[in-house]
Design an enzyme around this catalytic site. Structure first.
Site, short mmCIF file in Angstrom:
data_model
loop_
_atom_site.label_atom_id
_atom_site.label_comp_id
_atom_site.label_asym_id
_atom_site.label_seq_id
_atom_site.Cartn_x
_atom_site.Cartn_y
_atom_site.Cartn_z
N ARG A 178 3.59 -0.45 3.68
CA ARG A 178 3.22 0.95 3.44
C ARG A 178 4.32 1.89 3.94
NH1 ARG A 178 0.78 -2.10 1.30
NH2 ARG A 178 -1.46 -2.47 1.24
N SER A 255 -7.37 4.55 1.90
CA SER A 255 -7.29 3.89 3.20
C SER A 255 -6.45 4.74 4.14
CB SER A 255 -6.68 2.50 3.06
OG SER A 255 -7.50 1.68 2.25
N GLU A 351 -1.76 5.94 7.54
CA GLU A 351 -0.97 5.80 6.31
C GLU A 351 -0.50 7.14 5.77
OE1 GLU A 351 -2.25 3.38 3.12
OE2 GLU A 351 -3.03 1.78 4.38
#
Length: 355
Positions: A178, A255, A351
């Site tokens: 990520r 997420s 994230e």
């Protein structure tokens, strides 16, 4: 459809700026902040022109695509570039793969669906991830056993300070979990204008992720046995819709936390205390922990701080119940990080990018 013509053909005067613009429609959390200036980028030459435009010389710039990976915590005193470049095409093929290029403003899920309709499998595990094609390499999006970098060939970007067009291969993008060059050193220095993907002709299904395998079985298929790319696409869409809220209905950024990776000894020690700990052994010997499970164990599922809350069905997703500020989202995230660290000794990393 072909990609937009990138040859300079318009003067900087053809670039228009909207003053005091609301950014609420342009971030999936639905946070209501404003930008001093906003410019919608529909042609690549507009980005080149902005670099030479005296009206915005020295301005701080923020590049936005679908706004699915940002938390806006305050008004932005600068110029927001809203990337709305459109177009997609098959560039070429060789013995191993098809090479498919898409403009940065294309909706990611729609692009994945288009590749399958064209008979070009390989991205089906990444269906229904919110955002645009241009955001995909920034975040190195991934889901259900596949990361975008595994299908990446190259991208084109404009350096905002100079207007120079730069080509990036996978090594230059420095992809991580990520993560990428564009999320760190290259952040707001470059605007991605198109991405080219390498889709393998020797297709093999990624269908062993538990949720996807269960969905395939429920639909009459078995992982690895006569499973088609479209079947995986449909299963992934069904799983995501069952677990994750629609940003158009309930503001969120998908997420919110990365799954933390720890060494094997730390994982073993945690399992001795928490036998039900959800973990995944990695090729390098380390272990990935399920962040959602850690958050749920700390009792956060369904809890709120102000108008920001943890989703009642998926602890990994933070949501805007209506009128949440970026500060409330940030406070909730920090409270969750604190509790997980105190109970498990594990640091959670967000994230989304906080602005």
């Amino acid at each position: 459809m072909s990609l937009p013509d990138c040859s300079p053909g318009h003067s900087p005067d053809s670039v228009s700026f909207v003053p005091d613009a609301s950014l609420r429609p342009y971030n999936t959390f639905g946070i209501d902040v404003r930008a001093r200036l906003l410019c919608k980028i529909e042609r690549e030459d507009q980005l080149i022109g902005i670099a030479r435009d005296s009206r915005v010389a020295g301005e701080r710039m923020l590049v936005l695509g679908g706004g699915s990976n940002v938390v806006l915590t305050r008004d932005f005193d600068g110029l927001v570039l809203l990337i709305e470049l459109r177009g997609k095409r098959i560039v070429r093929e060789d013995d191993e793969a098809w090479y498919v290029e898409a403009a940065a403003g294309e909706n990611w899920h729609d692009f994945v669906a288009w590749t399958l309709a064209e008979g070009l499998p390989g991205l089906e595990n990444l269906a229904l991830i919110p955002g645009t094609v241009g955001a995909a390499p920034i975040q190195n999006i991934g889901a259900y056993g596949l990361e975008m970098c595994e299908r990446f060939a190259s991208l084109r970007a404009v350096e905002l300070a100079t207007g120079e067009i730069v080509e990036f291969d996978a090594a230059a993008c420095r992809f991580g979990y990520r993560d990428s060059f564009f999320k760190r050193e290259g952040r707001d220095r470059f605007a991605i204008v198109s991405v080219t993907f390498k889709l393998p002709k020797a297709w093999a299904p990624h269908a062993d992720y538990a949720d996807v395998a269960r969905e395939l079985a429920a639909r009459g298929g078995a992982a690895g046995l006569a499973v088609t790319p479209q079947a995986i696409f449909d299963a992934v869409v069904a799983v995501r819709r069952a677990k994750l809220p629609d940003p158009l209905v309930l503001g969120n950024a998908g997420s919110f936390f990365k799954n933390p990776v720890v060494d094997a000894a730390q994982c073993d020690a945690l399992k001795a205390r928490e036998p039900e700990l959800v973990s995944y052994r990695q090729p390098d010997g380390r272990v990935k922990l399920a962040a959602g499970w850690l958050i749920d164990r700390c009792g956060w599922k369904g809890r709120a701080m102000g108008a920001a809350a943890v989703h009642e069905r998926q602890a990994l997703v933070l949501v805007n119940r209506g009128g949440a500020t970026g500060a409330e989202v940030l406070a909730l995230a920090r409270a969750i990080q604190k509790d997980v660290l105190e109970r498990f000794g594990v640091e959670l990393e967000a994230e989304p990018v906080f602005l």
